[in-house]
Design an enzyme around this catalytic site. Structure first.
Site, PDB file in Angstrom:
ATOM      1  N   LYS A   1    -102.617  88.400 -60.562  1.00 30.98           N
ATOM      2  CA  LYS A   1    -101.165  88.593 -60.498  1.00 30.98           C
ATOM      3  C   LYS A   1    -100.712  89.801 -61.314  1.00 30.98           C
ATOM      4  O   LYS A   1     -99.750  90.466 -60.949  1.00 30.98           O
ATOM      5  CB  LYS A   1    -100.435  87.335 -60.969  1.00 30.98           C
ATOM      6  CG  LYS A   1    -100.566  86.189 -59.978  1.00 30.98           C
ATOM      7  CD  LYS A   1     -99.691  85.022 -60.350  1.00 30.98           C
ATOM      8  CE  LYS A   1     -99.874  83.873 -59.371  1.00 30.98           C
ATOM      9  NZ  LYS A   1     -99.282  82.627 -59.827  1.00 30.98           N
TER      10      LYS A   1
ATOM     11  N   LYS B   1    -101.300  79.573 -45.854  1.00 29.86           N
ATOM     12  CA  LYS B   1    -100.733  78.239 -46.039  1.00 29.86           C
ATOM     13  C   LYS B   1     -99.209  78.323 -46.116  1.00 29.86           C
ATOM     14  O   LYS B   1     -98.664  79.368 -46.490  1.00 29.86           O
ATOM     15  CB  LYS B   1    -101.323  77.563 -47.286  1.00 29.86           C
ATOM     16  CG  LYS B   1    -100.703  77.936 -48.611  1.00 29.86           C
ATOM     17  CD  LYS B   1    -101.330  77.104 -49.712  1.00 29.86           C
ATOM     18  CE  LYS B   1    -100.655  77.378 -51.051  1.00 29.86           C
ATOM     19  NZ  LYS B   1     -99.624  76.414 -51.400  1.00 29.86           N
TER      20      LYS B   1
ATOM     21  N   LYS C   1     -93.551  77.695 -50.449  1.00 29.97           N
ATOM     22  CA  LYS C   1     -92.102  77.688 -50.658  1.00 29.97           C
ATOM     23  C   LYS C   1     -91.559  79.064 -51.022  1.00 29.97           C
ATOM     24  O   LYS C   1     -90.392  79.338 -50.812  1.00 29.97           O
ATOM     25  CB  LYS C   1     -91.696  76.634 -51.701  1.00 29.97           C
ATOM     26  CG  LYS C   1     -92.400  76.722 -53.027  1.00 29.97           C
ATOM     27  CD  LYS C   1     -91.887  75.638 -53.971  1.00 29.97           C
ATOM     28  CE  LYS C   1     -92.988  74.756 -54.501  1.00 29.97           C
ATOM     29  NZ  LYS C   1     -94.007  75.421 -55.310  1.00 29.97           N
TER      30      LYS C   1
HETATM   31  N1  AQP Z   1     -99.137  74.280 -47.450  1.00 27.23           N
HETATM   32  C1  AQP Z   1     -99.502  73.255 -48.204  1.00 27.23           C
HETATM   33  N2  AQP Z   1    -100.206  72.232 -47.685  1.00 27.23           N
HETATM   34  C2  AQP Z   1    -100.573  71.163 -48.454  1.00 27.23           C
HETATM   35  N3  AQP Z   1    -100.265  71.055 -49.768  1.00 27.23           N
HETATM   36  C3  AQP Z   1     -99.551  72.060 -50.331  1.00 27.23           C
HETATM   37  N4  AQP Z   1     -99.073  72.244 -51.586  1.00 27.23           N
HETATM   38  C4  AQP Z   1     -98.420  73.416 -51.633  1.00 27.23           C
HETATM   39  N5  AQP Z   1     -98.424  74.011 -50.429  1.00 27.23           N
HETATM   40  C5  AQP Z   1     -99.135  73.190 -49.601  1.00 27.23           C
HETATM   41  C6  AQP Z   1     -99.236  71.287 -52.688  1.00 27.23           C
HETATM   42  O1  AQP Z   1     -97.967  71.062 -53.273  1.00 27.23           O
HETATM   43  C7  AQP Z   1     -98.137  70.742 -54.662  1.00 27.23           C
HETATM   44  C8  AQP Z   1     -97.152  71.459 -55.512  1.00 27.23           C
HETATM   45  O2  AQP Z   1     -97.326  72.829 -55.353  1.00 27.23           O
HETATM   46  P1  AQP Z   1     -97.005  73.860 -56.516  1.00 27.23           P
HETATM   47  O3  AQP Z   1     -95.561  74.029 -56.642  1.00 27.23           O
HETATM   48  O4  AQP Z   1     -97.669  73.464 -57.774  1.00 27.23           O
HETATM   49  O5  AQP Z   1     -97.681  75.205 -56.101  1.00 27.23           O
HETATM   50  P2  AQP Z   1     -98.215  75.816 -54.788  1.00 27.23           P
HETATM   51  O6  AQP Z   1     -99.442  75.136 -54.334  1.00 27.23           O
HETATM   52  O7  AQP Z   1     -98.347  77.259 -55.098  1.00 27.23           O
HETATM   53  O8  AQP Z   1     -97.056  75.555 -53.750  1.00 27.23           O
HETATM   54  P3  AQP Z   1     -96.328  76.606 -52.816  1.00 27.23           P
HETATM   55  O9  AQP Z   1     -95.315  75.874 -52.015  1.00 27.23           O
HETATM   56  O10 AQP Z   1     -97.318  77.459 -52.091  1.00 27.23           O
HETATM   57  O11 AQP Z   1     -95.531  77.477 -53.852  1.00 27.23           O
HETATM   58  P4  AQP Z   1     -95.556  79.028 -54.149  1.00 27.23           P
HETATM   59  O12 AQP Z   1     -94.919  79.671 -52.964  1.00 27.23           O
HETATM   60  O13 AQP Z   1     -94.757  79.195 -55.382  1.00 27.23           O
HETATM   61  O14 AQP Z   1     -96.977  79.454 -54.344  1.00 27.23           O
HETATM   62  C9  AQP Z   1     -99.595  71.083 -55.007  1.00 27.23           C
HETATM   63  O15 AQP Z   1    -100.309  69.870 -55.133  1.00 27.23           O
HETATM   64  C10 AQP Z   1    -100.064  71.891 -53.816  1.00 27.23           C
HETATM   65  O16 AQP Z   1    -101.458  71.721 -53.570  1.00 27.23           O
END
Ligand code: AQP
Length: 320
Positions: free
Chosen positions: A107, A188, A191
């Site tokens: 990052k 994937k 958010k």
């Molecule tokens: N696409 C996904 N499919 C299944 N599980 C997912 N998780 C996230 N995206 C998917 C699971 O959601 C939990 C919380 O996520 P997080 O906020 O800790 O971080 P993340 O995995 O980085 O989630 P995002 O939505 O992709 O956020 P950003 O955009 O900020 O990177 C975790 O258990 C994750 O596995």
């Protein structure tokens, strides 16, 4: 006791729900805790008002999804405790250890203008874990190095200053479906993705959910089949349908003869899965006084669970 967090880096999306939140709501031990990791959403440029709003919204979504309110808290409500413990742990951690973190290297990309918190947030993550005495931390591949750091810091603190911390173990998360972006199934669903055309948010209106699913990228075939490597778009739809209706993706494929029919079924299933969560979230957000009461109670309980470790750690390290 297990501790899991979700970062309000955007609005909660379907992947968060099917991959994590639904499992958190369905299972786990009575002591397990879930938190909205808003302090972790400050390591890159952020908008304070938007972050505050998203953190409240995410707390409401977790409760609306069925996680007991007494098992949920917002990380920044423990900012004082976590800030103090992070400092004690930073005084136990070397610069080299923090700078070795792969996520930091990726990052930061060698730039010196990045926030210092991007370097130190794994220490805050260690504080999250060690303050609450979590012995099991469900983490994906990308975060396992950070749990290793938390283990190293716990051991070092205990052996240098005195036994206070439980040494946590990384465990496989209670995972559900791995949801891919509808517009770009190579990545994937996330958010914080800038273009949200392929991201279904938990609070999206039903019509919008249907439009996003109808526009989902598939392939040149016309009959659904589950084959994630060479047909990722349609396989993603089948996994989503399977996760929402409790069948396997293969069973979901066998039940549909065209992509159009499949997309309507996926839209119906997603809308019905998210509808009660959306409705409960909106009613929780419509009563900010009650949500605030629940939030404060969660924070008080979490802080009480960590109090003795924090005061012991500070005393042992020579503070106060
Ligand atoms: N696409 C996904 N499919 C299944 N599980 C997912 N998780 C996230 N995206 C998917 C699971 O959601 C939990 C919380 O996520 P997080 O906020 O800790 O971080 P993340 O995995 O980085 O989630 P995002 O939505 O992709 O956020 P950003 O955009 O900020 O990177 C975790 O258990 C994750 O596995």
């Amino acid at each position: 006791m297990r501790l899991s967090g979700i970062t309000p880096s955007g609005h909660t999306q379907l992947g968060n729900h099917l991959g994590a939140i639904a499992r958190w709501a369905a299972g786990g031990g009575a002591d397990d805790l879930y938190f909205v990791a808003d302090l972790h959403a400050m390591t890159t440029t952020h908008n304070p008002a938007a972050l505050r709003a998203r953190a409240s919204e995410m707390l409401a979504v977790l409760i609306a999804a069925g996680i007991a309110p007494e098992r949920v808290f917002v990380q920044s409500d423990l900012a004082r405790e976590l800030g103090a413990l992070t400092w004690a742990l930073e005084c136990t951690c070397s610069y080299g250890e923090a700078a070795r973190m792969i996520q930091f290297k990726e990052k930061a990309g060698g730039r010196s203008g990045v926030r210092l918190s991007l370097l130190t947030y794994p220490v805050l993550m260690a504080a999250d874990i060690l303050l609450l005495g979590a012995d099991e931390v469900p983490v994906g591949e990308d975060q396992s190095q950070h749990v290793e750091l938390a283990r190293a810091l716990a051991r070092r603190f205990n052996s240098t200053y005195g036994e206070v911390f439980t040494v946590p173990r990384p465990v496989l998360p209670l995972t559900g479906a791995r949801v891919r972006d509808l517009a770009d199934p190579a990545r994937k669903m996330s958010k914080s993705t800038r273009d949200s055309a392929g991201v279904v948010f938990v609070l999206d209106e039903p019509d919008l959910i249907r439009r996003k699913i109808r526009r989902a990228v598939t392939d040149a075939h016309s009959v659904p089949a589950y084959s994630p490597d060479d047909r990722p778009g349609v396989s993603n739809l089948l996994e989503i349908l399977g996760a929402c209706t409790g069948v396997t993706p293969q069973e979901a494929a066998a039940a549909h003869t065209s992509y159009g029919q499949l997309k309507e079924a996926v839209a119906d299933a997603v809308i019905e899965t998210l509808r009660p969560i959306r409705e409960r979230t909106l009613s929780l957000l419509a009563d900010p006084v009650e949500l605030d009461r629940v939030r404060k109670a969660g924070a008080t309980r979490a802080a009480e669970r960590g109090e003795h470790r924090l005061s012991s750690a500070l005393r042992l390290i020579g503070a106060g």
